[in-house]
Write a protein that holds these residues in place. Structure first.
Motif, PDB file in Angstrom:
ATOM      1  N   SER A   1       0.844  -1.195   0.036  1.00 41.98           N
ATOM      2  CA  SER A   1       0.021  -0.022  -0.119  1.00 41.98           C
ATOM      3  C   SER A   1       0.780   1.165  -0.075  1.00 41.98           C
ATOM      4  O   SER A   1       2.133   1.296   0.302  1.00 41.98           O
ATOM      5  CB  SER A   1      -0.851  -0.068   1.025  1.00 41.98           C
ATOM      6  OG  SER A   1      -0.133   0.089   2.418  1.00 41.98           O
ATOM      7  N   VAL A   2       0.215   2.156  -0.273  1.00 45.23           N
ATOM      8  CA  VAL A   2       0.961   3.564  -0.264  1.00 45.23           C
ATOM      9  C   VAL A   2       1.548   4.303   0.953  1.00 45.23           C
ATOM     10  O   VAL A   2       2.483   5.139   0.938  1.00 45.23           O
ATOM     11  CB  VAL A   2       0.052   4.759  -1.042  1.00 45.23           C
ATOM     12  CG1 VAL A   2      -0.181   4.474  -2.514  1.00 45.23           C
ATOM     13  CG2 VAL A   2      -1.222   5.042  -0.352  1.00 45.23           C
ATOM     14  N   SER A   3       0.959   3.591   2.107  1.00 42.81           N
ATOM     15  CA  SER A   3       1.448   4.167   3.500  1.00 42.81           C
ATOM     16  C   SER A   3       2.898   3.774   3.701  1.00 42.81           C
ATOM     17  O   SER A   3       3.689   4.189   4.398  1.00 42.81           O
ATOM     18  CB  SER A   3       0.530   3.680   4.493  1.00 42.81           C
ATOM     19  OG  SER A   3       0.739   2.295   4.859  1.00 42.81           O
ATOM     20  N   GLY A   4       3.243   2.807   2.647  1.00 45.98           N
ATOM     21  CA  GLY A   4       4.807   2.377   3.003  1.00 45.98           C
ATOM     22  C   GLY A   4       5.535   3.517   2.273  1.00 45.98           C
ATOM     23  O   GLY A   4       6.824   3.227   2.697  1.00 45.98           O
ATOM     24  N   ALA A   5       5.015   4.407   1.657  1.00 49.53           N
ATOM     25  CA  ALA A   5       6.030   5.392   0.980  1.00 49.53           C
ATOM     26  C   ALA A   5       5.828   6.832   2.000  1.00 49.53           C
ATOM     27  O   ALA A   5       6.107   7.750   1.489  1.00 49.53           O
ATOM     28  CB  ALA A   5       5.588   5.800  -0.318  1.00 49.53           C
ATOM     29  N   GLY A   6       5.161   6.699   3.120  1.00 51.59           N
ATOM     30  CA  GLY A   6       4.983   7.685   3.882  1.00 51.59           C
ATOM     31  C   GLY A   6       4.014   8.658   3.780  1.00 51.59           C
ATOM     32  O   GLY A   6       3.002   8.354   2.828  1.00 51.59           O
TER      33      GLY A   6
ATOM     34  N   PRO B   1      -2.754   0.531  -5.518  1.00 50.61           N
ATOM     35  CA  PRO B   1      -3.557   1.919  -5.020  1.00 50.61           C
ATOM     36  C   PRO B   1      -4.350   1.469  -3.778  1.00 50.61           C
ATOM     37  O   PRO B   1      -5.596   1.656  -3.797  1.00 50.61           O
ATOM     38  CB  PRO B   1      -4.363   2.083  -6.207  1.00 50.61           C
ATOM     39  CG  PRO B   1      -4.388   0.951  -6.918  1.00 50.61           C
ATOM     40  CD  PRO B   1      -3.238   0.043  -6.740  1.00 50.61           C
ATOM     41  N   THR B   2      -3.956   1.165  -2.914  1.00 44.55           N
ATOM     42  CA  THR B   2      -4.370   0.715  -1.272  1.00 44.55           C
ATOM     43  C   THR B   2      -3.828   1.612  -0.410  1.00 44.55           C
ATOM     44  O   THR B   2      -2.474   2.231  -0.560  1.00 44.55           O
ATOM     45  CB  THR B   2      -4.391  -0.719  -1.126  1.00 44.55           C
ATOM     46  OG1 THR B   2      -2.788  -1.156  -0.993  1.00 44.55           O
ATOM     47  CG2 THR B   2      -5.045  -1.568  -1.911  1.00 44.55           C
ATOM     48  N   PHE B   3      -4.358   2.071   0.668  1.00 44.46           N
ATOM     49  CA  PHE B   3      -3.934   3.006   1.785  1.00 44.46           C
ATOM     50  C   PHE B   3      -3.002   2.439   2.518  1.00 44.46           C
ATOM     51  O   PHE B   3      -2.016   2.886   3.126  1.00 44.46           O
ATOM     52  CB  PHE B   3      -5.093   4.068   2.202  1.00 44.46           C
ATOM     53  CG  PHE B   3      -5.645   5.040   1.269  1.00 44.46           C
ATOM     54  CD1 PHE B   3      -4.848   6.153   1.054  1.00 44.46           C
ATOM     55  CD2 PHE B   3      -6.631   4.802   0.720  1.00 44.46           C
ATOM     56  CE1 PHE B   3      -5.241   7.216   0.041  1.00 44.46           C
ATOM     57  CE2 PHE B   3      -7.239   5.773  -0.282  1.00 44.46           C
ATOM     58  CZ  PHE B   3      -6.389   6.842  -0.603  1.00 44.46           C
TER      59      PHE B   3
ATOM     60  N   VAL C   1       2.330  -0.222   8.773  1.00 41.32           N
ATOM     61  CA  VAL C   1       2.915   0.910   9.755  1.00 41.32           C
ATOM     62  C   VAL C   1       2.914   0.548  11.177  1.00 41.32           C
ATOM     63  O   VAL C   1       3.791   1.091  11.908  1.00 41.32           O
ATOM     64  CB  VAL C   1       1.724   2.055   9.402  1.00 41.32           C
ATOM     65  CG1 VAL C   1       2.126   3.409  10.290  1.00 41.32           C
ATOM     66  CG2 VAL C   1       1.956   2.380   7.888  1.00 41.32           C
ATOM     67  N   ARG C   2       2.068  -0.643  11.455  1.00 46.53           N
ATOM     68  CA  ARG C   2       2.228  -0.926  12.724  1.00 46.53           C
ATOM     69  C   ARG C   2       3.004  -2.348  12.932  1.00 46.53           C
ATOM     70  O   ARG C   2       4.176  -2.022  13.255  1.00 46.53           O
ATOM     71  CB  ARG C   2       0.637  -1.550  13.156  1.00 46.53           C
ATOM     72  CG  ARG C   2       0.323  -1.474  14.452  1.00 46.53           C
ATOM     73  CD  ARG C   2      -1.155  -1.387  14.779  1.00 46.53           C
ATOM     74  NE  ARG C   2      -1.448  -1.773  16.305  1.00 46.53           N
ATOM     75  CZ  ARG C   2      -1.513  -0.950  17.036  1.00 46.53           C
ATOM     76  NH1 ARG C   2      -1.445   0.393  16.746  1.00 46.53           N
ATOM     77  NH2 ARG C   2      -1.833  -0.927  18.259  1.00 46.53           N
ATOM     78  N   LYS C   3       2.756  -3.554  12.726  1.00 47.83           N
ATOM     79  CA  LYS C   3       3.451  -4.399  12.686  1.00 47.83           C
ATOM     80  C   LYS C   3       5.095  -4.348  11.775  1.00 47.83           C
ATOM     81  O   LYS C   3       5.866  -4.992  12.218  1.00 47.83           O
ATOM     82  CB  LYS C   3       2.858  -6.188  12.398  1.00 47.83           C
ATOM     83  CG  LYS C   3       3.820  -7.118  12.704  1.00 47.83           C
ATOM     84  CD  LYS C   3       4.570  -7.238  14.214  1.00 47.83           C
ATOM     85  CE  LYS C   3       5.594  -8.339  14.433  1.00 47.83           C
ATOM     86  NZ  LYS C   3       6.480  -7.938  15.158  1.00 47.83           N
TER      87      LYS C   3
END
Ligand SMILES: NC(=O)c1ccc[n+]([C@@H]2O[C@H](COP(=O)([O-])OP(=O)(O)OC[C@H]3O[C@@H](n4cnc5c(N)ncnc54)[C@H](OP(=O)(O)O)[C@@H]3O)[C@@H](O)[C@H]2O)c1
Length: 335
Positions: A157-162, A238-240, A317-319
């Motif tokens: 997901s894109v949260s992996g890119a901050g 394209p997942t958050f 972002v968590r585990k």
């Protein structure tokens, strides 16, 4: 304890603060928050108090016991050794030190025996998010059946890119839904909205991306298996939030489905969600905000009876970052 979070306004930094707030076992006397120019002066809330984000400085880590770094490689390279010199343990989320032979790369459920002794402050590396969830599932299988080969395709997901990645997907999606395809791509190489990009981080000369190489090399280090035959394709979707992985694992020994399910059901940090007839299998939106690694679609391959196929999902972002770092600190300080 005096604790520092470097990169506090980032996605991982904020998750660190939220987890620290939710845990009673951390007796936080002082929380110091650090950021770069963009976030300095902003305030974040911790246990009802507003704490302002400060720039890093020579005395930033004086008296600090733990510093959680999540501000990228440059900040870790420049400041983590200074924090250690001040007597502080650094738990580092960047990839700067992960493959250094003197630095431990820890997933507490997997290789806690490789944790350094508490007596000497040092850097402990938090692995790549996709490698963490992969090794939490591979480790019990390695112990029970031995691992010969691992092939994985990731859906990250894109949260992996901050926070920049989240913003880019949001803007481009809203734009496209309104017929506007002009939102520029700054974080990703192409528009991420409604697209899958087989490209995370830079390309190496061998055609693999740095993300793929990190997952492969870190998995071998965490599992202490240098000869593991592993190959990965990493895809940005394209997942958050939440990373998913399709994984083909070849065992050294024969196993039955009952044995594989039993091993995974008893593994620390793993939740088996495997009931395809009721449409039960792991989903990244369900895994978001959860501590565990979820595994399902567990099946024996048709062409090779020693190869098992599975779908592994976790909150990156968590585990995949902050929680794993907090768990390292809990083990290090017996809290
Ligand atoms: N997101 C994930 O799923 C994940 C998983 C595992 C590991 N990681 C790693 O964790 C780190 C942070 O990732 P993220 O996703 O949280 O990124 P992010 O949302 O972009 O946040 C990064 C933060 O670091 C701060 N920063 C950048 N350079 C700095 C410097 N020189 N000094 C102090 N602060 C600095 C930024 O400050 P400003 O706000 O002031 O710009 C920002 O708040 C990266 O190394 C990443 O590879 C991320």
């Amino acid at each position: 304890m005096i604790i520092a979070v470097v990169g506090a306004a980032g996605i991982v930094g904020q998750e660190f603060i939220q987890i620290l707030e939710s845990k009673d076992n951390f007796k936080v006397k002082e929380l110091r928050l650090f950021g770069s120019t963009q976030s300095v002066g902003e305030t974040l809330s911790f246990k009802g108090k507003s704490i302002s984000i400060k720039p890093l400085s020579q005395d930033a880590f004086k008296g600090c016991q733990i510093a959680f770094f999540s501000a990228g490689n440059e900040a870790s390279k420049a400041w983590a050794p200074k924090a250690v010199k001040e007597g502080c343990f650094v738990i580092d989320n960047s990839s700067q030190f992960r493959m250094d032979k003197d630095v431990s790369l820890i997933v507490p459920e997997v290789n806690i025996h490789m944790m350094p002794k508490k007596t000497s402050p040092q850097i402990i590396a938090n692995p790549n998010c996709a490698a963490i969830q992969l090794t939490v599932v591979l480790n019990p299988l390695q112990r029970a059946f031995g691992l010969k080969q691992v092939i994985a395709s990731t859906y990250q997901s894109v949260s992996g890119a901050g926070k920049g990645g989240i913003e880019e997907l949001s803007k481009q999606t809203i734009g496209l839904l309104n017929g506007d395809d002009s939102t520029p791509s700054k974080v990703f190489a192409h528009s991420i909205a409604f697209n899958n990009l087989p490209h995370i981080d830079k390309f190496d000369d061998n055609g693999f991306t740095m993300e793929e190489l990190k997952i492969m090399e870190e998995t071998k280090k965490i599992l202490s298996q240098k000869d593991l035959d592993i190959s990965v394709t990493a895809v940005r979707t394209p997942t958050f939030n939440g990373h998913s992985e399709a994984v083909w694992v070849e065992f050294k020994k024969h196993a039955t489905r009952k044995e594989v399910l039993e091993v995974l059901s008893n593994a620390p940090g793993v939740v088996v969600q495997d009931n395809p007839s009721d449409n039960i299998y792991p989903l990244n939106r369900n895994a978001s905000g959860q501590d565990e690694v979820f595994v399902g679609r567990i099946r024996q391959d048709l062409g090779n009876k020693n190869r098992w196929v599975m779908w592994i999902v976790s909150d990156n972002v968590r585990k995949g970052a902050a929680l794993n770092g907090i768990q390292i600190a809990e083990k290090l300080f017996d809290i």
